[in-house]
Design an enzyme around this catalytic site. Structure first.
Site, short mmCIF file in Angstrom:
data_model
loop_
_atom_site.label_atom_id
_atom_site.label_comp_id
_atom_site.label_asym_id
_atom_site.label_seq_id
_atom_site.Cartn_x
_atom_site.Cartn_y
_atom_site.Cartn_z
N HIS A 178 -14.18 5.73 7.31
CA HIS A 178 -13.03 5.11 7.63
C HIS A 178 -13.35 3.44 7.66
CE1 HIS A 178 -10.23 8.40 9.45
NE2 HIS A 178 -10.58 8.54 8.32
N ASP A 199 -15.24 9.34 9.51
CA ASP A 199 -14.52 8.45 10.44
C ASP A 199 -15.58 7.42 10.28
OD1 ASP A 199 -13.04 6.84 12.35
OD2 ASP A 199 -12.19 8.81 12.86
#
Length: 484
Positions: free
Chosen positions: A333, A299
Protein backbone atom coordinates in the site's frame (compact mmCIF):
# COMPACT_ATOMS: atom_id res chain seq x y z
CA UNK A 1 15.88 28.32 -2.64
CA UNK A 2 18.61 26.37 -0.81
CA UNK A 3 17.70 23.35 1.25
CA UNK A 4 18.29 23.34 4.98
CA UNK A 5 21.53 21.70 6.06
CA UNK A 6 21.21 18.58 8.20
CA UNK A 7 21.62 19.74 11.74
CA UNK A 8 24.11 17.95 13.92
CA UNK A 9 23.44 16.59 17.36
CA UNK A 10 25.61 17.89 20.17
CA UNK A 11 24.74 16.02 23.36
CA UNK A 12 24.57 12.24 23.16
CA UNK A 13 23.28 10.29 26.12
CA UNK A 14 23.93 6.60 26.71
CA UNK A 15 22.11 4.36 24.25
CA UNK A 16 21.90 1.59 26.84
CA UNK A 17 19.48 3.18 29.29
CA UNK A 18 16.68 0.78 30.09
CA UNK A 19 13.05 1.90 30.20
CA UNK A 20 11.01 0.81 33.18
CA UNK A 21 8.26 -1.68 32.48
CA UNK A 22 4.75 -0.38 32.21
CA UNK A 23 1.93 -1.73 34.33
CA UNK A 24 -1.79 -1.33 33.96
CA UNK A 25 -2.73 1.80 32.07
CA UNK A 26 0.10 4.13 33.10
CA UNK A 27 1.91 6.42 30.70
CA UNK A 28 5.29 5.29 29.40
CA UNK A 29 8.20 7.15 30.95
CA UNK A 30 11.40 6.45 29.03
CA UNK A 31 15.01 7.27 29.75
CA UNK A 32 16.33 10.73 29.05
CA UNK A 33 17.56 10.64 25.46
CA UNK A 34 19.10 12.96 22.94
CA UNK A 35 15.84 14.09 21.30
CA UNK A 36 14.10 14.85 24.57
CA UNK A 37 16.94 17.01 25.87
CA UNK A 38 18.33 18.64 22.73
CA UNK A 39 17.20 22.05 21.54
CA UNK A 40 15.65 22.73 18.14
CA UNK A 41 19.06 22.48 16.47
CA UNK A 42 19.93 19.13 18.04
CA UNK A 43 18.49 16.50 15.74
CA UNK A 44 20.58 13.47 14.91
CA UNK A 45 21.91 13.08 11.37
CA UNK A 46 21.46 9.82 9.48
CA UNK A 47 25.04 8.80 10.19
CA UNK A 48 24.64 9.70 13.86
CA UNK A 49 21.61 7.42 14.17
CA UNK A 50 23.56 4.56 12.62
CA UNK A 51 26.47 5.16 14.96
CA UNK A 52 24.60 5.43 18.25
CA UNK A 53 22.02 2.66 17.74
CA UNK A 54 23.35 -0.06 20.02
CA UNK A 55 23.47 -3.69 18.91
CA UNK A 56 22.97 -6.62 21.28
CA UNK A 57 26.06 -8.38 22.60
CA UNK A 58 25.32 -12.10 22.65
CA UNK A 59 27.55 -14.65 24.35
CA UNK A 60 29.35 -16.99 21.94
CA UNK A 61 27.82 -20.28 23.00
CA UNK A 62 25.24 -22.33 21.11
CA UNK A 63 22.22 -24.27 22.31
CA UNK A 64 21.00 -26.57 19.49
CA UNK A 65 17.28 -27.19 19.87
CA UNK A 66 17.80 -30.85 18.99
CA UNK A 67 19.60 -31.23 22.34
CA UNK A 68 16.27 -30.41 24.01
CA UNK A 69 14.11 -32.78 21.97
CA UNK A 70 13.40 -30.97 18.69
CA UNK A 71 13.00 -33.05 15.54
CA UNK A 72 13.02 -31.00 12.33
CA UNK A 73 10.88 -33.35 10.25
CA UNK A 74 8.02 -30.93 9.53
CA UNK A 75 5.65 -33.00 11.67
CA UNK A 76 6.97 -33.15 15.24
CA UNK A 77 5.86 -30.39 17.58
CA UNK A 78 9.10 -28.64 18.55
CA UNK A 79 7.55 -25.84 20.60
CA UNK A 80 8.42 -27.28 24.02
CA UNK A 81 11.98 -28.09 22.93
CA UNK A 82 12.55 -24.56 21.65
CA UNK A 83 11.22 -23.13 24.92
CA UNK A 84 13.52 -25.41 26.93
CA UNK A 85 16.51 -24.35 24.84
CA UNK A 86 15.69 -20.66 25.37
CA UNK A 87 15.33 -21.18 29.11
CA UNK A 88 18.63 -23.05 29.33
CA UNK A 89 20.38 -20.43 27.25
CA UNK A 90 19.05 -17.63 29.45
CA UNK A 91 20.03 -19.42 32.66
CA UNK A 92 23.56 -19.92 31.31
CA UNK A 93 24.00 -16.19 30.73
CA UNK A 94 22.87 -16.10 27.13
CA UNK A 95 23.93 -17.30 23.70
CA UNK A 96 22.41 -18.62 20.48
CA UNK A 97 19.48 -21.00 20.35
CA UNK A 98 20.07 -22.68 16.99
CA UNK A 99 17.61 -24.19 14.54
CA UNK A 100 20.12 -25.65 12.10
CA UNK A 101 18.37 -27.59 9.32
CA UNK A 102 14.89 -28.78 8.42
CA UNK A 103 11.34 -27.73 9.29
CA UNK A 104 10.58 -27.10 12.95
CA UNK A 105 6.87 -27.01 13.77
CA UNK A 106 6.09 -24.75 16.69
CA UNK A 107 3.65 -22.55 18.53
CA UNK A 108 4.65 -19.14 19.91
CA UNK A 109 8.31 -18.52 20.71
CA UNK A 110 9.04 -16.17 23.63
CA UNK A 111 12.58 -14.79 23.79
CA UNK A 112 14.45 -13.88 26.96
CA UNK A 113 17.23 -11.39 27.67
CA UNK A 114 20.65 -12.18 26.18
CA UNK A 115 19.21 -14.82 23.84
CA UNK A 116 19.60 -14.94 20.06
CA UNK A 117 17.24 -17.22 18.14
CA UNK A 118 19.24 -18.30 15.10
CA UNK A 119 17.28 -19.87 12.24
CA UNK A 120 20.02 -20.97 9.88
CA UNK A 121 19.83 -21.10 6.12
CA UNK A 122 18.04 -24.34 5.26
CA UNK A 123 15.94 -24.19 8.41
CA UNK A 124 12.31 -23.11 8.77
CA UNK A 125 10.20 -22.31 11.79
CA UNK A 126 6.72 -23.34 10.70
CA UNK A 127 4.07 -21.98 13.06
CA UNK A 128 0.82 -23.69 13.94
CA UNK A 129 -2.35 -21.81 13.01
CA UNK A 130 -4.50 -23.11 15.87
CA UNK A 131 -5.33 -19.91 17.83
CA UNK A 132 -5.45 -21.83 21.12
CA UNK A 133 -1.69 -22.30 20.83
CA UNK A 134 -1.27 -18.53 21.29
CA UNK A 135 -2.91 -18.43 24.72
CA UNK A 136 -2.75 -17.32 27.46
CA UNK A 137 -3.17 -13.71 26.46
CA UNK A 138 -0.17 -11.38 26.59
CA UNK A 139 0.26 -7.62 26.88
CA UNK A 140 0.34 -6.36 23.31
CA UNK A 141 -0.45 -3.38 21.11
CA UNK A 142 -2.96 -3.86 18.31
CA UNK A 143 -3.56 -1.12 15.74
CA UNK A 144 -2.02 1.36 18.16
CA UNK A 145 -4.05 0.33 21.24
CA UNK A 146 -2.80 -1.65 24.21
CA UNK A 147 -4.70 -4.77 25.17
CA UNK A 148 -4.43 -8.37 26.32
CA UNK A 149 -4.48 -10.49 23.19
CA UNK A 150 -3.13 -13.55 21.44
CA UNK A 151 0.61 -13.93 21.73
CA UNK A 152 2.57 -12.82 18.68
CA UNK A 153 4.26 -15.75 16.99
CA UNK A 154 7.69 -14.50 18.15
CA UNK A 155 7.40 -12.32 21.26
CA UNK A 156 9.45 -10.70 23.98
CA UNK A 157 8.29 -8.35 26.72
CA UNK A 158 10.63 -6.19 28.78
CA UNK A 159 13.76 -8.04 27.67
CA UNK A 160 17.24 -6.68 26.85
CA UNK A 161 19.88 -7.79 24.40
CA UNK A 162 17.86 -10.06 22.12
CA UNK A 163 18.20 -11.15 18.50
CA UNK A 164 16.46 -13.07 15.74
CA UNK A 165 18.98 -14.00 13.06
CA UNK A 166 20.00 -16.41 10.33
CA UNK A 167 19.28 -17.07 6.68
CA UNK A 168 16.26 -19.24 7.36
CA UNK A 169 12.51 -18.85 7.08
CA UNK A 170 9.79 -17.99 9.58
CA UNK A 171 6.50 -19.18 8.10
CA UNK A 172 3.25 -18.13 9.77
CA UNK A 173 1.20 -20.34 7.43
CA UNK A 174 -1.61 -17.79 7.23
CA UNK A 175 -3.76 -18.09 4.14
CA UNK A 176 -7.30 -17.68 2.82
CA UNK A 177 -8.61 -20.17 5.40
CA UNK A 178 -6.43 -19.45 8.44
CA UNK A 179 -5.92 -16.13 10.27
CA UNK A 180 -6.73 -13.92 7.26
CA UNK A 181 -10.53 -14.56 7.32
CA UNK A 182 -10.65 -12.73 10.66
CA UNK A 183 -10.18 -9.48 8.73
CA UNK A 184 -13.80 -9.85 7.62
CA UNK A 185 -15.35 -8.16 4.64
CA UNK A 186 -13.11 -5.80 2.67
CA UNK A 187 -12.99 -4.37 -0.83
CA UNK A 188 -9.71 -6.20 -1.48
CA UNK A 189 -10.83 -9.49 0.03
CA UNK A 190 -9.32 -12.56 -1.56
CA UNK A 191 -9.71 -14.66 1.58
CA UNK A 192 -12.72 -16.66 2.72
CA UNK A 193 -15.32 -14.94 4.84
CA UNK A 194 -16.85 -16.57 7.91
CA UNK A 195 -19.31 -14.22 9.67
CA UNK A 196 -18.70 -15.83 13.05
CA UNK A 197 -14.96 -15.01 12.75
CA UNK A 198 -15.18 -11.32 11.86
CA UNK A 199 -12.86 -9.00 13.85
CA UNK A 200 -15.19 -6.00 13.56
CA UNK A 201 -17.18 -6.33 16.84
CA UNK A 202 -14.05 -6.76 18.97
CA UNK A 203 -12.20 -4.04 17.07
CA UNK A 204 -14.98 -1.54 17.74
CA UNK A 205 -15.19 -2.59 21.40
CA UNK A 206 -11.44 -2.11 21.80
CA UNK A 207 -11.70 1.34 20.18
CA UNK A 208 -14.37 2.27 22.71
CA UNK A 209 -12.39 1.01 25.68
CA UNK A 210 -9.23 2.78 24.55
CA UNK A 211 -11.09 6.06 24.04
CA UNK A 212 -12.68 5.70 27.48
CA UNK A 213 -9.26 5.12 29.05
CA UNK A 214 -10.21 1.73 30.49
CA UNK A 215 -7.30 -0.11 32.19
CA UNK A 216 -5.41 -2.39 29.85
CA UNK A 217 -6.06 -5.36 32.14
CA UNK A 218 -9.77 -5.02 31.36
CA UNK A 219 -9.20 -5.06 27.61
CA UNK A 220 -9.38 -8.80 27.10
CA UNK A 221 -9.32 -9.59 23.37
CA UNK A 222 -7.85 -13.04 22.96
CA UNK A 223 -10.02 -16.14 22.64
CA UNK A 224 -13.16 -15.41 20.62
CA UNK A 225 -12.27 -11.84 19.62
CA UNK A 226 -10.58 -12.61 16.28
CA UNK A 227 -7.93 -9.92 16.52
CA UNK A 228 -4.93 -11.39 14.70
CA UNK A 229 -1.52 -11.30 16.38
CA UNK A 230 1.58 -9.67 14.96
CA UNK A 231 4.20 -12.11 13.70
CA UNK A 232 7.30 -10.72 15.49
CA UNK A 233 6.66 -8.28 18.33
CA UNK A 234 9.32 -7.15 20.78
CA UNK A 235 7.62 -4.99 23.41
CA UNK A 236 9.54 -2.60 25.70
CA UNK A 237 12.83 -4.25 24.83
CA UNK A 238 16.30 -2.76 24.50
CA UNK A 239 19.08 -3.58 22.04
CA UNK A 240 17.18 -5.63 19.49
CA UNK A 241 18.53 -7.17 16.28
CA UNK A 242 16.49 -8.85 13.54
CA UNK A 243 18.81 -9.95 10.75
CA UNK A 244 18.88 -12.15 7.69
CA UNK A 245 15.64 -14.09 8.08
CA UNK A 246 12.72 -14.33 5.68
CA UNK A 247 9.30 -13.73 7.26
CA UNK A 248 6.33 -14.97 5.28
CA UNK A 249 2.60 -15.75 5.43
CA UNK A 250 1.92 -13.54 8.45
CA UNK A 251 -1.39 -13.36 10.33
CA UNK A 252 -1.04 -9.56 10.68
CA UNK A 253 1.90 -7.08 10.83
CA UNK A 254 5.23 -8.84 10.24
CA UNK A 255 7.84 -6.99 12.33
CA UNK A 256 6.42 -4.84 15.12
CA UNK A 257 8.84 -3.47 17.73
CA UNK A 258 6.92 -1.40 20.31
CA UNK A 259 8.35 1.03 22.88
CA UNK A 260 11.82 -0.33 22.21
CA UNK A 261 15.22 1.36 22.41
CA UNK A 262 17.97 0.56 19.87
CA UNK A 263 16.41 -1.59 17.16
CA UNK A 264 18.28 -2.84 14.09
CA UNK A 265 16.47 -4.64 11.26
CA UNK A 266 19.03 -5.70 8.67
CA UNK A 267 18.93 -7.90 5.58
CA UNK A 268 15.42 -9.20 6.27
CA UNK A 269 12.98 -10.26 3.57
CA UNK A 270 9.31 -9.60 4.36
CA UNK A 271 6.98 -11.43 2.00
CA UNK A 272 3.29 -11.72 2.84
CA UNK A 273 0.29 -10.59 0.83
CA UNK A 274 -2.46 -11.06 3.38
CA UNK A 275 -4.62 -8.33 4.90
CA UNK A 276 -2.65 -5.89 7.07
CA UNK A 277 0.61 -7.57 6.07
CA UNK A 278 2.72 -4.52 6.92
CA UNK A 279 6.40 -5.33 6.59
CA UNK A 280 8.06 -3.42 9.44
CA UNK A 281 6.15 -1.13 11.83
CA UNK A 282 8.31 0.39 14.55
CA UNK A 283 5.91 1.96 17.03
CA UNK A 284 6.95 4.51 19.69
CA UNK A 285 10.56 3.38 19.43
CA UNK A 286 13.79 5.38 19.80
CA UNK A 287 16.85 4.75 17.64
CA UNK A 288 15.82 2.41 14.83
CA UNK A 289 17.89 1.33 11.83
CA UNK A 290 16.18 -0.52 8.97
CA UNK A 291 18.64 -1.37 6.21
CA UNK A 292 19.27 -3.72 3.29
CA UNK A 293 15.78 -5.25 3.53
CA UNK A 294 13.31 -6.41 0.88
CA UNK A 295 9.58 -5.77 1.28
CA UNK A 296 6.88 -7.42 -0.82
CA UNK A 297 3.69 -7.04 1.17
CA UNK A 298 -0.08 -6.83 1.21
CA UNK A 299 -0.02 -3.52 3.10
CA UNK A 300 2.58 -0.84 3.87
CA UNK A 301 6.18 -1.95 3.42
CA UNK A 302 7.47 0.22 6.28
CA UNK A 303 5.04 2.17 8.48
CA UNK A 304 6.24 4.34 11.35
CA UNK A 305 3.68 4.46 14.17
CA UNK A 306 3.13 5.86 17.69
CA UNK A 307 -0.30 4.85 18.95
CA UNK A 308 -3.91 5.49 18.03
CA UNK A 309 -6.00 8.41 19.26
CA UNK A 310 -6.52 8.56 23.04
CA UNK A 311 -4.29 5.56 23.72
CA UNK A 312 -1.44 7.07 21.75
CA UNK A 313 -1.78 10.36 23.61
CA UNK A 314 -1.96 8.54 26.96
CA UNK A 315 1.37 6.82 26.36
CA UNK A 316 2.68 9.94 24.60
CA UNK A 317 5.82 8.41 23.13
CA UNK A 318 6.92 9.40 19.61
CA UNK A 319 8.78 7.19 17.20
CA UNK A 320 12.07 9.01 16.72
CA UNK A 321 15.63 8.86 15.46
CA UNK A 322 14.95 6.45 12.60
CA UNK A 323 17.21 5.56 9.67
CA UNK A 324 15.88 3.65 6.67
CA UNK A 325 18.47 2.92 3.99
CA UNK A 326 19.29 0.64 1.07
CA UNK A 327 15.91 -1.10 1.12
CA UNK A 328 13.85 -2.45 -1.78
CA UNK A 329 10.07 -2.08 -1.82
CA UNK A 330 7.92 -4.05 -4.24
CA UNK A 331 4.16 -4.55 -3.79
CA UNK A 332 2.44 -2.74 -0.94
CA UNK A 333 0.00 0.00 0.00
CA UNK A 334 2.96 2.30 0.63
CA UNK A 335 6.74 2.20 0.42
CA UNK A 336 7.91 4.44 3.28
CA UNK A 337 4.90 5.45 5.36
CA UNK A 338 4.08 7.39 8.50
CA UNK A 339 0.76 6.60 10.17
CA UNK A 340 -1.96 6.14 10.54
CA UNK A 341 -1.56 5.25 14.24
CA UNK A 342 0.58 8.30 14.90
CA UNK A 343 -0.89 10.17 17.85
CA UNK A 344 2.42 10.18 19.73
CA UNK A 345 4.17 11.79 16.78
CA UNK A 346 7.17 11.00 14.60
CA UNK A 347 10.37 13.01 14.56
CA UNK A 348 13.83 12.86 13.10
CA UNK A 349 13.53 10.25 10.37
CA UNK A 350 15.97 9.78 7.50
CA UNK A 351 15.16 7.57 4.51
CA UNK A 352 17.83 7.28 1.83
CA UNK A 353 19.08 5.15 -1.05
CA UNK A 354 15.92 3.06 -1.41
CA UNK A 355 14.45 1.51 -4.56
CA UNK A 356 10.72 0.99 -5.11
CA UNK A 357 8.83 -0.43 -8.04
CA UNK A 358 5.79 -2.57 -8.71
CA UNK A 359 2.48 -2.24 -10.57
CA UNK A 360 1.04 -3.25 -7.18
CA UNK A 361 2.86 -0.51 -5.21
CA UNK A 362 0.18 2.04 -4.45
CA UNK A 363 2.23 4.89 -2.96
CA UNK A 364 5.93 5.64 -2.64
CA UNK A 365 6.22 8.30 0.08
CA UNK A 366 3.10 8.38 2.25
CA UNK A 367 1.92 10.26 5.34
CA UNK A 368 -1.58 9.29 6.52
CA UNK A 369 -3.31 10.85 9.50
CA UNK A 370 -6.50 12.66 10.55
CA UNK A 371 -8.10 14.90 13.18
CA UNK A 372 -8.64 12.00 15.59
CA UNK A 373 -4.97 10.98 15.47
CA UNK A 374 -3.34 14.38 15.85
CA UNK A 375 0.36 14.12 16.57
CA UNK A 376 3.34 16.05 15.24
CA UNK A 377 5.40 14.77 12.31
CA UNK A 378 8.60 16.78 12.04
CA UNK A 379 12.22 16.75 10.92
CA UNK A 380 11.76 14.20 8.14
CA UNK A 381 14.34 13.70 5.38
CA UNK A 382 14.07 11.63 2.20
CA UNK A 383 17.14 11.40 0.00
CA UNK A 384 17.85 9.49 -3.20
CA UNK A 385 14.64 7.48 -3.48
CA UNK A 386 14.37 5.73 -6.86
CA UNK A 387 10.88 4.68 -7.94
CA UNK A 388 9.98 2.73 -11.05
CA UNK A 389 6.25 2.07 -11.33
CA UNK A 390 3.86 3.39 -8.67
CA UNK A 391 0.30 4.66 -8.44
CA UNK A 392 0.87 7.81 -6.33
CA UNK A 393 4.36 9.24 -5.88
CA UNK A 394 4.03 11.61 -2.89
CA UNK A 395 1.07 11.46 -0.49
CA UNK A 396 0.24 13.61 2.53
CA UNK A 397 -3.37 12.85 3.44
CA UNK A 398 -5.21 14.24 6.46
CA UNK A 399 -8.43 12.47 5.42
CA UNK A 400 -7.43 8.91 6.30
CA UNK A 401 -10.31 7.01 8.00
CA UNK A 402 -11.95 9.54 10.40
CA UNK A 403 -10.68 12.49 8.36
CA UNK A 404 -11.76 15.83 9.88
CA UNK A 405 -13.83 14.18 12.65
CA UNK A 406 -11.89 14.99 15.80
CA UNK A 407 -10.35 17.69 17.94
CA UNK A 408 -6.68 16.87 17.38
CA UNK A 409 -5.36 18.48 14.25
CA UNK A 410 -2.34 16.76 12.69
CA UNK A 411 0.85 18.77 12.27
CA UNK A 412 3.34 18.03 9.49
CA UNK A 413 6.40 20.27 9.32
CA UNK A 414 10.02 20.36 8.23
CA UNK A 415 9.75 17.59 5.63
CA UNK A 416 12.42 17.57 2.92
CA UNK A 417 12.46 15.34 -0.16
CA UNK A 418 15.70 15.43 -2.16
CA UNK A 419 16.60 13.42 -5.23
CA UNK A 420 13.29 11.61 -5.69
CA UNK A 421 13.15 9.98 -9.13
CA UNK A 422 9.92 8.40 -10.39
CA UNK A 423 9.73 6.74 -13.78
CA UNK A 424 5.97 6.19 -14.01
CA UNK A 425 3.05 7.22 -11.81
CA UNK A 426 -0.67 7.56 -12.25
CA UNK A 427 -0.72 10.56 -9.92
CA UNK A 428 2.27 12.67 -9.06
CA UNK A 429 0.80 13.97 -5.79
CA UNK A 430 -2.01 13.42 -3.33
CA UNK A 431 -1.80 16.36 -0.92
CA UNK A 432 -4.99 16.80 1.11
CA UNK A 433 -5.09 19.15 4.08
CA UNK A 434 -8.02 20.66 5.93
CA UNK A 435 -9.31 24.13 5.06
CA UNK A 436 -8.32 25.42 8.50
CA UNK A 437 -5.20 23.23 8.75
CA UNK A 438 -3.51 22.96 5.35
CA UNK A 439 -0.60 20.74 4.40
CA UNK A 440 2.54 22.82 4.87
CA UNK A 441 6.22 22.59 5.71
CA UNK A 442 7.14 20.48 2.66
CA UNK A 443 10.33 21.17 0.70
CA UNK A 444 11.30 19.30 -2.49
CA UNK A 445 14.52 19.67 -4.46
CA UNK A 446 16.04 17.94 -7.47
CA UNK A 447 13.03 15.67 -7.91
CA UNK A 448 11.76 14.36 -11.21
CA UNK A 449 8.61 12.43 -12.08
CA UNK A 450 9.25 11.46 -15.67
CA UNK A 451 5.79 10.25 -16.58
CA UNK A 452 2.54 10.91 -14.69
CA UNK A 453 -0.99 10.57 -15.98
CA UNK A 454 -1.98 13.55 -13.84
CA UNK A 455 -0.68 15.94 -11.20
CA UNK A 456 -3.15 14.26 -8.85
CA UNK A 457 -5.15 15.73 -5.97
CA UNK A 458 -4.02 18.96 -4.31
CA UNK A 459 -6.37 20.36 -1.67
CA UNK A 460 -5.65 22.92 1.06
CA UNK A 461 -1.90 23.22 0.69
CA UNK A 462 0.39 26.08 1.69
CA UNK A 463 4.07 26.82 2.31
CA UNK A 464 5.43 24.36 -0.22
CA UNK A 465 8.98 25.08 -1.37
CA UNK A 466 10.34 23.70 -4.63
CA UNK A 467 13.74 23.70 -6.32
CA UNK A 468 14.24 21.90 -9.63
CA UNK A 469 11.12 19.76 -9.37
CA UNK A 470 9.55 18.54 -12.61
CA UNK A 471 6.64 16.41 -13.77
CA UNK A 472 6.42 15.21 -17.36
CA UNK A 473 9.44 17.33 -18.19
CA UNK A 474 7.94 20.60 -16.93
CA UNK A 475 9.34 22.49 -13.97
CA UNK A 476 6.86 23.20 -11.19
CA UNK A 477 6.57 26.24 -8.98
CA UNK A 478 5.06 26.46 -5.54
CA UNK A 479 2.07 28.40 -6.85
CA UNK A 480 0.80 25.25 -8.53
CA UNK A 481 0.41 23.67 -5.08
CA UNK A 482 -1.38 26.49 -3.34
CA UNK A 483 -5.09 25.90 -3.12
CA UNK A 484 -7.97 27.55 -1.30
Amino acid sequence: MPLLNRRQFTGLVSATAVAPLLTGCQSWVGPTNQSATADSNGWLSADDIKQVTALPNIAKQDFPVEAYGAVADGQTDCGAAISLAIAACSQAGGGRVVCAQGVYRTGPVHLKSNVELHVAKGAELSFYTDPSRYLPAVFTRWEGMEMMGYSPLVYAYGQDNIALTGGGILNGNADADTWWPWKGKHSERDWNYYPEQDQKPARMALFAQAEAGDPVASRQYADGSFLRPSFVQFYRCNRVLIEGVTVTQAPFWLLHPVLCEDVTVRGVTCHSHGPNSDGCDPESCNRVVIEDCIFDTGDDCIAIKSGRNNDGRRINKPCENILIQNCTMRAGHGGIVMGSEISGGVRNLHARHCVMSSPELERAIRIKTNASRGGVIEHIRYQDIKVGVVRDAVVVNFYYEEGPDGDFMPTVKDVEIQGLSVQQAKQAFVLRGFPDNPVSGLTMANCEIFQAESMGVIENVSQIQLQSVSVNGKLLDAGQFTSA
